[in-house]
Design a protein around this motif. Sequence first.
Motif, short mmCIF file in Angstrom:
data_model
loop_
_atom_site.label_atom_id
_atom_site.label_comp_id
_atom_site.label_asym_id
_atom_site.label_seq_id
_atom_site.Cartn_x
_atom_site.Cartn_y
_atom_site.Cartn_z
N GLN A 1 0.81 -1.22 0.00
CA GLN A 1 0.00 0.00 0.00
C GLN A 1 0.85 1.28 0.00
OE1 GLN A 1 -3.36 0.13 2.53
NE2 GLN A 1 -3.56 -2.07 2.66
N SER A 2 0.20 2.37 -0.44
CA SER A 2 0.76 3.72 -0.34
C SER A 2 2.11 3.88 -1.03
CB SER A 2 0.88 4.13 1.14
OG SER A 2 -0.37 3.99 1.77
N ALA A 3 2.26 3.23 -2.17
CA ALA A 3 3.50 3.41 -2.94
C ALA A 3 3.58 4.85 -3.44
CB ALA A 3 3.53 2.44 -4.12
N GLY A 4 4.74 5.47 -3.30
CA GLY A 4 4.94 6.84 -3.79
C GLY A 4 4.13 7.90 -3.06
N ALA A 5 3.64 7.58 -1.87
CA ALA A 5 2.80 8.52 -1.12
C ALA A 5 3.50 9.86 -0.93
CB ALA A 5 2.47 7.92 0.26
N GLU B 1 7.19 -2.90 -11.75
CA GLU B 1 6.99 -3.88 -12.83
C GLU B 1 5.74 -4.73 -12.58
OE1 GLU B 1 8.79 -4.23 -15.64
OE2 GLU B 1 10.17 -2.62 -15.10
N GLY B 2 5.42 -4.98 -11.33
CA GLY B 2 4.27 -5.81 -10.99
C GLY B 2 3.06 -4.96 -10.66
N ASN B 3 2.32 -5.41 -9.63
CA ASN B 3 1.11 -4.70 -9.20
C ASN B 3 1.39 -3.83 -7.98
OD1 ASN B 3 -0.57 -6.16 -11.07
ND2 ASN B 3 -0.34 -7.92 -9.70
N ALA B 4 0.55 -2.82 -7.80
CA ALA B 4 0.61 -2.01 -6.58
C ALA B 4 -0.70 -2.21 -5.82
CB ALA B 4 0.79 -0.54 -6.93
N SER B 5 -0.61 -2.24 -4.51
CA SER B 5 -1.79 -2.43 -3.68
C SER B 5 -2.56 -1.11 -3.55
CB SER B 5 -1.31 -2.95 -2.33
OG SER B 5 -2.38 -3.32 -1.54
N GLY B 6 -3.44 -0.99 -2.56
CA GLY B 6 -4.29 0.18 -2.41
C GLY B 6 -3.50 1.46 -2.13
N GLY C 1 -4.48 -0.99 -6.67
CA GLY C 1 -5.60 -1.30 -5.78
C GLY C 1 -6.53 -0.12 -5.56
N PRO C 2 -7.47 -0.29 -4.63
CA PRO C 2 -8.47 0.74 -4.37
C PRO C 2 -7.88 2.01 -3.77
CG PRO C 2 -8.64 -1.02 -2.75
CD PRO C 2 -7.66 -1.48 -3.78
N MET C 3 -8.63 3.11 -3.92
CA MET C 3 -8.31 4.40 -3.28
C MET C 3 -6.96 4.96 -3.71
SD MET C 3 -9.78 3.26 0.42
CE MET C 3 -9.36 1.56 0.08
N SER C 4 -6.57 4.64 -4.93
CA SER C 4 -5.30 5.17 -5.42
C SER C 4 -5.46 6.63 -5.82
CB SER C 4 -4.80 4.34 -6.59
OG SER C 4 -4.38 3.08 -6.12
N ALA C 5 -4.34 7.37 -5.73
CA ALA C 5 -4.30 8.80 -6.04
C ALA C 5 -5.31 9.60 -5.23
CB ALA C 5 -4.49 9.05 -7.54
N PHE C 6 -5.60 9.15 -4.02
CA PHE C 6 -6.47 9.89 -3.12
C PHE C 6 -5.84 11.25 -2.80
CE2 PHE C 6 -7.66 10.71 1.44
CZ PHE C 6 -8.99 11.00 1.21
N MET C 7 -6.60 12.33 -2.99
CA MET C 7 -6.12 13.70 -2.73
C MET C 7 -4.83 14.02 -3.47
SD MET C 7 -7.21 14.36 1.23
CE MET C 7 -7.33 16.12 1.14
N GLY D 1 -8.42 -0.04 -9.09
CA GLY D 1 -9.48 -0.47 -8.16
C GLY D 1 -10.48 0.63 -7.88
N GLU D 2 -11.28 0.40 -6.84
CA GLU D 2 -12.36 1.32 -6.50
C GLU D 2 -11.86 2.72 -6.15
OE1 GLU D 2 -14.27 -0.61 -3.24
OE2 GLU D 2 -15.66 -1.70 -4.54
N ALA D 3 -12.71 3.71 -6.40
CA ALA D 3 -12.52 5.09 -5.92
C ALA D 3 -11.20 5.70 -6.37
CB ALA D 3 -12.65 5.15 -4.41
N LEU D 4 -10.88 5.53 -7.65
CA LEU D 4 -9.65 6.14 -8.18
C LEU D 4 -9.76 7.67 -8.10
CD1 LEU D 4 -6.95 5.86 -9.79
CD2 LEU D 4 -8.33 6.09 -11.86
N GLY D 5 -8.70 8.30 -7.60
CA GLY D 5 -8.63 9.76 -7.60
C GLY D 5 -9.65 10.45 -6.73
N ASP D 6 -10.04 9.83 -5.63
CA ASP D 6 -11.03 10.47 -4.76
C ASP D 6 -10.48 11.78 -4.20
OD1 ASP D 6 -13.69 9.50 -3.14
OD2 ASP D 6 -12.46 10.86 -1.95
N SER D 7 -11.28 12.83 -4.26
CA SER D 7 -10.91 14.16 -3.73
C SER D 7 -9.61 14.67 -4.34
CB SER D 7 -10.78 14.12 -2.21
OG SER D 7 -11.98 13.64 -1.65
#
Lengths: 295, 227
Positions: free
Chosen positions: B97-101, B111-116, B134-140, B153-159
């Motif tokens: 989770q939170s890659a590059g936060a 190269e692979g997948n990223a989680s939420g 995963g879900p909630m990516s790019a939040f804020m 996943g769900e809720a891409l780019g929320d807020s």
Amino acid sequence: MCGIAGIFLKNPALEPRLGAMLSDMMAVLSDRGPDSAGFAIYGRGDADRRKVTLRGDSAAAVIAAVEGIGTELPGMVTEFRDSHAVVSIPVGDEAKLRALAATAGVQVVGTGERMEIYKEVGLPQSVSERFGLAQMSGTHAIGHTRMATESAVTTKGAHPFSTGGDQCLVHNGSLSNHNGVRRELIRQGIRFETDNDSEVAAGYLTQKLREGVGLREALQESLADLDGFYTFVVGTEKGFAVLRDPIACKPAVMAETDDYVAFGSEYRALAVLPGIETARVFEPEPATVYAWERH
Amino acid sequence: MVQFDLAARPLRELNAALHALPLNTNETHWEIINPDGKHAIAAGLDAPVTVEIKGNAGYYCAGMNQVATVVVHGNAGVGVAENMMSGRVHIRGDVSQSAGATGNGGLLIVEGNASGRCGISMKGIDIVVKGSIGPMSAFMAQAGNLVVLGDAGEALGDSIYEARLFVRGTVKSLGADCEEKTLGADERAILAGLLAEAESDASVDEFRLYGSARKLYHFHLDNADAY
């Protein structure tokens, strides 16, 4: 913060090493939960008999109490491990044993055909050593290292929780609607030993399984009924399952090989396992039930 | 090349040695073995060196990176390259989770997948994920570019405030105030540049662009009754 470790073996050749594998994983998870630790392990069983794990305040107290109980239950076979005793009794004697245990001041930690549960306050490594976990064998096992945030550091608050035969649950997180769910479950006949939120999750699954629902379906239904943050790892006589809440609030990593399925709160705990270099390592998805069953 | 064995020597010693490197150091290539999921490996680097981690890294790997290149030959745990300022972090496996936060700059390649929560609160970093997120990516998210070759996943780019979200696969759902945008010439050039940097042969034409509808920027008087 807490730590969870779980192993479900596919290859019987690893069974003698199960305790050592879990012990190594729990030692790594000390820094996620240094207050207390516990584990459930599924070893040998006998379909005609019941294994009951009893806990006393000390090794001396449990010996005194259980030897007293033994005089009332002649068919009882006992093995002492530090502050715990695992007694084997004919299936029909369980109610009598529970009554005797209550009078003698020892707690029933868990019962079942194959499951034993041990838990104590202290660093996970010392808890494992006190009970000789590294020498134990079995088919699957679940461990927990606790960092108490909401309730006292006591042995009763340590995981795993067991509210039904051969069933156990460990939990990282906190539930917000546990009081309401507990009241309903008590009305349905589930017995609770503590006010702990995680025990309610265990009781919820026990009730579902009693109703004849499978482990996978029971966890699926819990998504609608249990509110809060959680990663659950659950064991039954044949099954091993994992569920994370819908926003995956608490960490979880899994590894699967031809020989085993393993769960760790962090990859560090999996890194100590044999064959991890070639395992399939993945994070369980939120709100998705993962379950494995022995045949 | 300098080799450091994390099974034999403590992590703090490694990070202290990396932090002490001057900008003109000759020790520009480091190899770290037996990482075994330890936390904060190669965090806080600020010299132009390449650090290769041979195995799986734990939480906050390569956090706060400046100018350095960090390559993980395995998976990385929570918060890889969090608050990166510049440089390059390349993960050969999956990330948690939170890659590059909150990243301000630099390039994170997975190269692979990223989680939420991939790219949560990103502030200028570029992130290329070759698998799915995963879900909630790019939040804020506030600035920068997130490129996803798989699905979101769900809720891409929320807020979301600003930032460009390029997704090649499906988006399970968009979060509040995130909408699809026209992929114009400027955006296509940015995307093509990032795909080239990440050595991907995906075609720009296969992507859709998502960004901020900017309806949450200001308080709407119509909502006064809600408070």
